[in-house]
Write a protein that holds these residues in place. Sequence first.
Motif, PDB file in Angstrom:
ATOM      1  N   THR A  51       0.853  -1.181   0.000  1.00  0.00           N
ATOM      2  CA  THR A  51       0.000   0.000   0.000  1.00  0.00           C
ATOM      3  C   THR A  51       0.889   1.231   0.000  1.00  0.00           C
ATOM      4  OG1 THR A  51      -1.809   1.133   1.135  1.00  0.00           O
ATOM      5  CG2 THR A  51      -0.146   0.082   2.519  1.00  0.00           C
ATOM      6  N   SER A  52       0.254   2.390  -0.055  1.00  0.00           N
ATOM      7  CA  SER A  52       0.990   3.653  -0.020  1.00  0.00           C
ATOM      8  C   SER A  52       0.838   4.267   1.367  1.00  0.00           C
ATOM      9  CB  SER A  52       0.430   4.616  -1.079  1.00  0.00           C
ATOM     10  OG  SER A  52      -0.905   4.978  -0.732  1.00  0.00           O
ATOM     11  N   GLU A  53       1.415   5.462   1.542  1.00  0.00           N
ATOM     12  CA  GLU A  53       1.288   6.151   2.817  1.00  0.00           C
ATOM     13  C   GLU A  53      -0.134   6.644   3.053  1.00  0.00           C
ATOM     14  OE1 GLU A  53       4.133   9.264   2.823  1.00  0.00           O
ATOM     15  OE2 GLU A  53       5.867   7.937   2.974  1.00  0.00           O
ATOM     16  N   ARG A  54      -0.982   6.567   2.049  1.00  0.00           N
ATOM     17  CA  ARG A  54      -2.352   7.048   2.196  1.00  0.00           C
ATOM     18  C   ARG A  54      -3.275   6.047   2.888  1.00  0.00           C
ATOM     19  NH1 ARG A  54      -3.391   9.867  -3.749  1.00  0.00           N
ATOM     20  NH2 ARG A  54      -1.943  11.620  -3.464  1.00  0.00           N
ATOM     21  N   LYS A  81      -9.382   8.148   0.807  1.00  0.00           N
ATOM     22  CA  LYS A  81     -10.419   7.142   0.584  1.00  0.00           C
ATOM     23  C   LYS A  81      -9.824   5.929  -0.124  1.00  0.00           C
ATOM     24  CE  LYS A  81     -11.978   9.100  -3.851  1.00  0.00           C
ATOM     25  NZ  LYS A  81     -13.130   9.656  -4.598  1.00  0.00           N
ATOM     26  N   PHE A  82     -10.352   4.746   0.185  1.00  0.00           N
ATOM     27  CA  PHE A  82      -9.963   3.511  -0.495  1.00  0.00           C
ATOM     28  C   PHE A  82     -10.653   3.462  -1.849  1.00  0.00           C
ATOM     29  CE2 PHE A  82     -11.202  -0.978  -1.346  1.00  0.00           C
ATOM     30  CZ  PHE A  82      -9.938  -1.496  -1.574  1.00  0.00           C
ATOM     31  N   THR A  83      -9.894   3.125  -2.915  1.00  0.00           N
ATOM     32  CA  THR A  83     -10.464   3.119  -4.268  1.00  0.00           C
ATOM     33  C   THR A  83     -10.452   1.740  -4.922  1.00  0.00           C
ATOM     34  OG1 THR A  83      -8.320   3.762  -5.211  1.00  0.00           O
ATOM     35  CG2 THR A  83      -9.873   5.533  -4.659  1.00  0.00           C
ATOM     36  N   GLY A  84      -9.913   0.718  -4.238  1.00  0.00           N
ATOM     37  CA  GLY A  84      -9.932  -0.619  -4.810  1.00  0.00           C
ATOM     38  C   GLY A  84      -8.558  -1.275  -4.782  1.00  0.00           C
ATOM     39  N   TRP A  85      -8.542  -2.561  -5.173  1.00  0.00           N
ATOM     40  CA  TRP A  85      -7.304  -3.330  -5.224  1.00  0.00           C
ATOM     41  C   TRP A  85      -6.753  -3.350  -6.644  1.00  0.00           C
ATOM     42  CZ3 TRP A  85      -5.524  -4.939  -0.543  1.00  0.00           C
ATOM     43  CH2 TRP A  85      -6.448  -5.016   0.499  1.00  0.00           C
ATOM     44  N   SER A  86      -5.487  -3.655  -6.755  1.00  0.00           N
ATOM     45  CA  SER A  86      -4.827  -3.630  -8.061  1.00  0.00           C
ATOM     46  C   SER A  86      -5.354  -4.694  -9.015  1.00  0.00           C
ATOM     47  CB  SER A  86      -3.314  -3.795  -7.891  1.00  0.00           C
ATOM     48  OG  SER A  86      -3.018  -4.965  -7.138  1.00  0.00           O
ATOM     49  N   ASN A  89     -10.648  -5.792  -7.783  1.00  0.00           N
ATOM     50  CA  ASN A  89     -11.628  -6.015  -6.721  1.00  0.00           C
ATOM     51  C   ASN A  89     -11.792  -4.722  -5.915  1.00  0.00           C
ATOM     52  OD1 ASN A  89     -12.574  -6.767  -3.956  1.00  0.00           O
ATOM     53  ND2 ASN A  89     -12.578  -8.820  -4.826  1.00  0.00           N
ATOM     54  N   ASN A  90     -13.038  -4.361  -5.576  1.00  0.00           N
ATOM     55  CA  ASN A  90     -13.292  -3.105  -4.881  1.00  0.00           C
ATOM     56  C   ASN A  90     -13.785  -3.289  -3.453  1.00  0.00           C
ATOM     57  OD1 ASN A  90     -12.594  -1.328  -7.035  1.00  0.00           O
ATOM     58  ND2 ASN A  90     -14.544  -1.828  -8.034  1.00  0.00           N
ATOM     59  N   LEU A  91     -13.791  -4.539  -2.960  1.00  0.00           N
ATOM     60  CA  LEU A  91     -14.242  -4.787  -1.593  1.00  0.00           C
ATOM     61  C   LEU A  91     -13.153  -4.395  -0.611  1.00  0.00           C
ATOM     62  CD1 LEU A  91     -15.954  -8.285  -1.989  1.00  0.00           C
ATOM     63  CD2 LEU A  91     -17.059  -6.033  -1.859  1.00  0.00           C
ATOM     64  N   ILE A  92     -13.505  -3.621   0.381  1.00  0.00           N
ATOM     65  CA  ILE A  92     -12.500  -3.182   1.346  1.00  0.00           C
ATOM     66  C   ILE A  92     -12.052  -4.333   2.228  1.00  0.00           C
ATOM     67  CG2 ILE A  92     -14.113  -2.458   3.169  1.00  0.00           C
ATOM     68  CD1 ILE A  92     -12.301   0.085   3.436  1.00  0.00           C
ATOM     69  N   GLU A  93     -12.932  -5.330   2.459  1.00  0.00           N
ATOM     70  CA  GLU A  93     -12.585  -6.574   3.133  1.00  0.00           C
ATOM     71  C   GLU A  93     -12.842  -7.722   2.163  1.00  0.00           C
ATOM     72  OE1 GLU A  93     -14.844  -6.897   6.669  1.00  0.00           O
ATOM     73  OE2 GLU A  93     -13.949  -5.138   7.636  1.00  0.00           O
ATOM     74  N   ARG A  94     -11.871  -8.632   2.014  1.00  0.00           N
ATOM     75  CA  ARG A  94     -12.012  -9.673   0.998  1.00  0.00           C
ATOM     76  C   ARG A  94     -11.271 -10.938   1.422  1.00  0.00           C
ATOM     77  NH1 ARG A  94      -8.288  -8.117  -4.127  1.00  0.00           N
ATOM     78  NH2 ARG A  94      -9.011 -10.195  -4.717  1.00  0.00           N
ATOM     79  N   VAL A 103       0.793 -10.767  -6.086  1.00  0.00           N
ATOM     80  CA  VAL A 103       1.230  -9.424  -5.708  1.00  0.00           C
ATOM     81  C   VAL A 103       0.004  -8.527  -5.788  1.00  0.00           C
ATOM     82  CG1 VAL A 103       2.696  -7.453  -6.242  1.00  0.00           C
ATOM     83  CG2 VAL A 103       3.567  -9.783  -6.539  1.00  0.00           C
ATOM     84  N   LEU A 104      -0.370  -7.903  -4.668  1.00  0.00           N
ATOM     85  CA  LEU A 104      -1.615  -7.156  -4.576  1.00  0.00           C
ATOM     86  C   LEU A 104      -1.338  -5.810  -3.921  1.00  0.00           C
ATOM     87  CD1 LEU A 104      -4.633  -7.687  -5.202  1.00  0.00           C
ATOM     88  CD2 LEU A 104      -4.895  -8.420  -2.822  1.00  0.00           C
ATOM     89  N   GLU A 105      -1.942  -4.766  -4.450  1.00  0.00           N
ATOM     90  CA  GLU A 105      -1.756  -3.433  -3.864  1.00  0.00           C
ATOM     91  C   GLU A 105      -3.119  -2.821  -3.554  1.00  0.00           C
ATOM     92  OE1 GLU A 105       0.416   0.882  -4.725  1.00  0.00           O
ATOM     93  OE2 GLU A 105       0.286  -0.617  -6.317  1.00  0.00           O
ATOM     94  N   ALA A 106      -3.225  -2.233  -2.372  1.00  0.00           N
ATOM     95  CA  ALA A 106      -4.419  -1.467  -2.000  1.00  0.00           C
ATOM     96  C   ALA A 106      -4.237  -0.036  -2.478  1.00  0.00           C
ATOM     97  CB  ALA A 106      -4.630  -1.509  -0.496  1.00  0.00           C
ATOM     98  N   ASN A 107      -5.222   0.483  -3.193  1.00  0.00           N
ATOM     99  CA  ASN A 107      -5.128   1.818  -3.769  1.00  0.00           C
ATOM    100  C   ASN A 107      -5.963   2.806  -2.967  1.00  0.00           C
ATOM    101  OD1 ASN A 107      -3.503   0.989  -5.999  1.00  0.00           O
ATOM    102  ND2 ASN A 107      -5.341   0.174  -6.985  1.00  0.00           N
TER     103      ASN A 107
END
Length: 601
Positions: A51-54, A81-86, A89-94, A103-107
């Motif tokens: 993830t990023s610092e956001r 705000k959370f905008t989805g996974w790389s 997928n747009n679920l905040i919990e999955r 390799v997965l990134e939270a945006n």
Amino acid sequence: MKKFLLISVFLLVILYSCSPDEETQAPTNNVQTTTPEPVAVVAQYTVTITTSERGSVSIPGGTYNEGTEIAVSASAADGYKFTGWSDGNNLIERQITVNEDIVLEANFDLKYSSYNLNINHPQKDEIFKNLSISSNSSVMFKKNGFQHIISNPANPRGEFESLLPTIHLVKNEGWNVSNYYDIGMSFGGRDESKINDDYDYLFADHGTEVWFGGGEGRPYNNVLVAKNIDLNNIEWIKVNQKRSFYHDASSGDLNGDGLYDVVAIHLGGTNSTDYLDKIYYHTFLQNTDGTFTQDYNTIKFYGSQRPSYDCWKFSKEVSDCTGIIRGSVLIKDINGDNKPEIIGGAYTHNPEWDTPIEVENSFEIFSDPDDDGIYEKLNFLPRMGWLEKDALGTDEIKSYDYDNDGDEDLFVGIEGNFDGPYTGTADFNGIQIFDNDGSGNFSFSGIEIPFDDIRIARFDLFDVDQDNDLDIVFSANLFIDLGTISGSGAGSSYYYNGQNRLFKELQNNNEDDEWNDTLIDFDELIFYNEGGSYLKKNMGNKVMIEKGKANINSNFVGRGVETVNSSIIDGKLIFYLYKTGLDENRNLTLDIIEFEAKTLN
């Protein structure tokens, strides 16, 4: 013999043991041997979650057996705000099933939209530097499918009269300037109010306070109507004939002819030499051609048609005289007779004026019981609430039946110096609510919303949570606040030292240390009507604005977010802000920021 026998037995044993046939024969017993199954090798895969610092994630990943299911969640940092996974997928919990290396990134992203404004005007730099005062009167609305903004930049306390253009913006994908109007709103529009559902607006302006800027004279200013607004034009009508220190104005049909009229109040200053114009209430009746004519007989002033201070001197019934200067005015039916009343709110009470105690009031209410177009005294109410303090006065009045008892109560904006003298620097503002007993008699409800940090520009009554009652939303000047010391500049403002509740955090921008990213909590500006009480809620409306404030050591100290106003657009509460910045050549730039607030659980 015995010896021969022993030798024979010995030879027999040797012959038997050394038989070549015995070496190749299978054992006589029948035992079976089981071959073991091969051990299964379980595949393992690597999961990497970044993830990023956001924002942050619940787990960083790791090494997992094939087929393992793992739970992961994302959490946005304050203001983002959370905008989805790389992977889309747009679920905040999955849940993730591990069947390969992953390799997965939270945006995460900013919560707001930003639009750069192209101001092509010879006074561009002056406009950019003097937008903060426009928070008093900026309006956003949607008409015929298009959003509009009208704003009035001005240098409110310059050495000379501020003559910057009023700006009309229209949103079509981005925000663009529709037109500039040289109407001389030289204090940025001291007050505004919506007149009707055609989105005509009334503006009052008292003019540049040049005496604070080292200049001379009293330029004062005008009352104007903006009407017939379309994408390319606004028709401006000047209401008054003579310039005065107009502090507020209100509209309504005072004579039953179907046309809206205007009452404006001034704080005792006028350029008119007409004695009657010294009266604090100026009444303007609309003509059939849309122009206005000042009328001196609509409101009856007892003793004679004269300013209140002369009434005190010459009238036998001093209690019938109007009081000190007025700071606010409202035209509204507040006694249930289906006819409008005129309500004037007091400004400050200077003890040096030797005002008779009989005329020291908070509100003056006039009605027209005979339907003759003459408004007479209905009720003059004593000083109450914050208005018992000498250096506090009203700047705005709205009405609404917040307690559902069938009559209009008063919501009153109040400003000034809370405990200091009349001449003290403004260090306080807020609103109080006054309950109506149904006959036009008001008492302080006990409900108040004070601010001793944010420089409130005005308040609006909106149904922000769609529960069929009206909530309170404040607008504010963000260039200065109540900590800003006159003569010391924006660097003395509370937001630079953590004393302004709206500014939760200022942190250095990663790319440019001349700027601070600024965490603003819009929940501090929203108060919800909950059964007749007004409550602030934590709805998660913190927003991190990149380069929201210049560093306190910058040459552009105070620049960044300049204003915050709000409107209801398509049923949603929208905050909009003007934000200044710098381009690569260090010239000032201007953006509009829009943020849709969360107001529903």
